[in-house]
Scaffold this motif. Structure first.
Motif, PDB file in Angstrom:
ATOM      1  N   VAL A   1      -5.211   5.641   4.791  1.00 14.07           N
ATOM      2  CA  VAL A   1      -6.366   6.453   5.177  1.00 14.07           C
ATOM      3  C   VAL A   1      -7.491   6.308   4.153  1.00 14.07           C
ATOM      4  O   VAL A   1      -8.665   6.161   4.511  1.00 14.07           O
ATOM      5  CB  VAL A   1      -5.956   7.938   5.352  1.00 14.07           C
ATOM      6  CG1 VAL A   1      -7.171   8.831   5.490  1.00 14.07           C
ATOM      7  CG2 VAL A   1      -5.044   8.093   6.557  1.00 14.07           C
ATOM      8  N   GLY A   2      -7.133   6.334   2.865  1.00 16.74           N
ATOM      9  CA  GLY A   2      -8.149   6.206   1.823  1.00 16.74           C
ATOM     10  C   GLY A   2      -8.879   4.875   1.878  1.00 16.74           C
ATOM     11  O   GLY A   2     -10.112   4.820   1.806  1.00 16.74           O
TER      12      GLY A   2
ATOM     13  N   ARG B   1       7.058   4.402   0.089  1.00 14.09           N
ATOM     14  CA  ARG B   1       7.135   5.778   0.600  1.00 14.09           C
ATOM     15  C   ARG B   1       6.122   5.991   1.712  1.00 14.09           C
ATOM     16  O   ARG B   1       5.000   5.490   1.666  1.00 14.09           O
ATOM     17  CB  ARG B   1       6.882   6.770  -0.522  1.00 14.09           C
ATOM     18  CG  ARG B   1       8.028   6.801  -1.522  1.00 14.09           C
ATOM     19  CD  ARG B   1       7.931   7.874  -2.562  1.00 14.09           C
ATOM     20  NE  ARG B   1       6.910   8.878  -2.345  1.00 14.09           N
ATOM     21  CZ  ARG B   1       6.236   9.479  -3.312  1.00 14.09           C
ATOM     22  NH1 ARG B   1       6.485   9.160  -4.562  1.00 14.09           N
ATOM     23  NH2 ARG B   1       5.340  10.381  -3.047  1.00 14.09           N
ATOM     24  N   THR B   2       6.523   6.761   2.703  1.00 15.94           N
ATOM     25  CA  THR B   2       5.666   7.015   3.860  1.00 15.94           C
ATOM     26  C   THR B   2       4.397   7.762   3.467  1.00 15.94           C
ATOM     27  O   THR B   2       3.307   7.450   3.954  1.00 15.94           O
ATOM     28  CB  THR B   2       6.441   7.834   4.921  1.00 15.94           C
ATOM     29  OG1 THR B   2       7.651   7.146   5.212  1.00 15.94           O
ATOM     30  CG2 THR B   2       5.635   7.992   6.184  1.00 15.94           C
ATOM     31  N   SER B   3       4.535   8.739   2.580  1.00 13.50           N
ATOM     32  CA  SER B   3       3.355   9.515   2.180  1.00 13.50           C
ATOM     33  C   SER B   3       2.351   8.643   1.416  1.00 13.50           C
ATOM     34  O   SER B   3       1.142   8.770   1.598  1.00 13.50           O
ATOM     35  CB  SER B   3       3.769  10.717   1.329  1.00 13.50           C
ATOM     36  OG  SER B   3       4.436  10.284   0.161  1.00 13.50           O
ATOM     37  N   ALA B   4       2.851   7.741   0.570  1.00 14.40           N
ATOM     38  CA  ALA B   4       1.971   6.830  -0.163  1.00 14.40           C
ATOM     39  C   ALA B   4       1.301   5.846   0.791  1.00 14.40           C
ATOM     40  O   ALA B   4       0.119   5.516   0.628  1.00 14.40           O
ATOM     41  CB  ALA B   4       2.751   6.085  -1.232  1.00 14.40           C
ATOM     42  N   ARG B   5       2.049   5.378   1.783  1.00 14.76           N
ATOM     43  CA  ARG B   5       1.481   4.473   2.780  1.00 14.76           C
ATOM     44  C   ARG B   5       0.349   5.159   3.547  1.00 14.76           C
ATOM     45  O   ARG B   5      -0.721   4.580   3.739  1.00 14.76           O
ATOM     46  CB  ARG B   5       2.541   4.032   3.790  1.00 14.76           C
ATOM     47  CG  ARG B   5       3.384   2.928   3.351  1.00 14.76           C
ATOM     48  CD  ARG B   5       4.282   2.510   4.482  1.00 14.76           C
ATOM     49  NE  ARG B   5       5.079   1.389   4.027  1.00 14.76           N
ATOM     50  CZ  ARG B   5       5.803   0.647   4.808  1.00 14.76           C
ATOM     51  NH1 ARG B   5       5.879   0.916   6.085  1.00 14.76           N
ATOM     52  NH2 ARG B   5       6.486  -0.350   4.309  1.00 14.76           N
ATOM     53  N   LEU B   6       0.632   6.381   3.985  1.00 16.58           N
ATOM     54  CA  LEU B   6      -0.368   7.124   4.763  1.00 16.58           C
ATOM     55  C   LEU B   6      -1.619   7.410   3.931  1.00 16.58           C
ATOM     56  O   LEU B   6      -2.746   7.168   4.374  1.00 16.58           O
ATOM     57  CB  LEU B   6       0.246   8.425   5.294  1.00 16.58           C
ATOM     58  CG  LEU B   6      -0.652   9.262   6.192  1.00 16.58           C
ATOM     59  CD1 LEU B   6      -1.000   8.496   7.454  1.00 16.58           C
ATOM     60  CD2 LEU B   6       0.012  10.570   6.525  1.00 16.58           C
ATOM     61  N   ALA B   7      -1.414   7.902   2.718  1.00 11.88           N
ATOM     62  CA  ALA B   7      -2.556   8.241   1.855  1.00 11.88           C
ATOM     63  C   ALA B   7      -3.380   7.006   1.504  1.00 11.88           C
ATOM     64  O   ALA B   7      -4.612   7.027   1.582  1.00 11.88           O
ATOM     65  CB  ALA B   7      -2.068   8.927   0.592  1.00 11.88           C
ATOM     66  N   SER B   8      -2.709   5.931   1.130  1.00  9.45           N
ATOM     67  CA  SER B   8      -3.466   4.723   0.773  1.00  9.45           C
ATOM     68  C   SER B   8      -4.141   4.105   1.992  1.00  9.45           C
ATOM     69  O   SER B   8      -5.278   3.639   1.909  1.00  9.45           O
ATOM     70  CB  SER B   8      -2.550   3.701   0.100  1.00  9.45           C
ATOM     71  OG  SER B   8      -1.573   3.241   1.011  1.00  9.45           O
TER      72      SER B   8
ATOM     73  N   ALA C   1      -1.532  -0.573   3.005  1.00 10.57           N
ATOM     74  CA  ALA C   1      -0.494   0.446   3.196  1.00 10.57           C
ATOM     75  C   ALA C   1       0.903  -0.167   3.197  1.00 10.57           C
ATOM     76  O   ALA C   1       1.863   0.477   2.754  1.00 10.57           O
ATOM     77  CB  ALA C   1      -0.741   1.201   4.495  1.00 10.57           C
TER      78      ALA C   1
END
Length: 191
Positions: free
Chosen positions: A49-50, A40-47, A35
């Motif tokens: 969690v994934g 970007r915060t959304s990319a960090r969060l999505a990656s 992460a």
């Protein structure tokens, strides 16, 4: 010395739980490292969690999916199937209407002219599910009178390889199925 043996025994018996905790920590560490590569915060969060879900669930996924498939097989395909009934005279039955040739407590079957053919072997090698049923067959004609369809599940790779005592799970009501098969195939001849 007794205390040390008890502690070692506890550690040995709870080793799968410790393994899950280790996987949890390693999964979190890998997810955080991946992460941090994104701005970007959304990319960090999505990656994050994934990656966490993938790394943490990957070792257990075959256990989860295999158990679901096994439960599906038990609910839809397992059970008693009767193809032909046989009427037997009074001498084969006791006063209470129970079959003299079948002991339901231990499954002993003593009626001549009929044999049991066991169905064993791999049903799904991918999920480690085996056949565990049998058929009642007329010896003379070779005709199948009825069968019990049952399955045995040996678990996912982690359970099979890391557990000291790997035992299989079978569909429920195995003994009742055996009693039911005999009662449904062999009937008392009506006078």
């Amino acid at each position: 010395m007794k205390l040390i043996n008890e502690i070692l025994g506890f550690a040995f018996l709870t080793s799968p739980l410790w393994l899950i905790l280790i996987f949890l920590v390693v999964s979190l560490w890998i997810a955080i490292k991946v992460a941090k590569c994104f701005k970007r915060t959304s990319a960090r969060l999505a990656s994050g969690v994934g990656i966490f879900l993938f790394v943490f669930l990957a070792p257990f996924a075959d256990e989860i999916v295999g158990r679901m498939y096994f439960n599906h097989l038990c609910a839809t395909e397992a059970g008693v199937k009767v193809y032909q009934t046989v009427e037997l005279s009074e001498r084969y039955w006791d006063e209470e209407g129970r079959a003299r040739f079948y002991d339901g407590k231990n499954g002993n079957f003593t009626l001549d002219g009929y044999r049991v053919e066991y169905k064993t072997g791999a049903y799904s090698s991918f999920f480690h599910i085996d056949n565990a049923g049998y058929k009642r067959v007329n010896k003379k004609s070779g005709q199948i009178l009825g069968e019990i369809i049952d399955f045995v599940y040996w678990g996912g790779w982690m359970r099979r390889n890391l557990s000291p005592h790997n035992t299989a799970n079978a569909c429920e009501n195995r003994r009742e199925h055996s009693r039911s098969l005999v009662k449904q195939i062999f009937k008392r001849k009506k006078l």
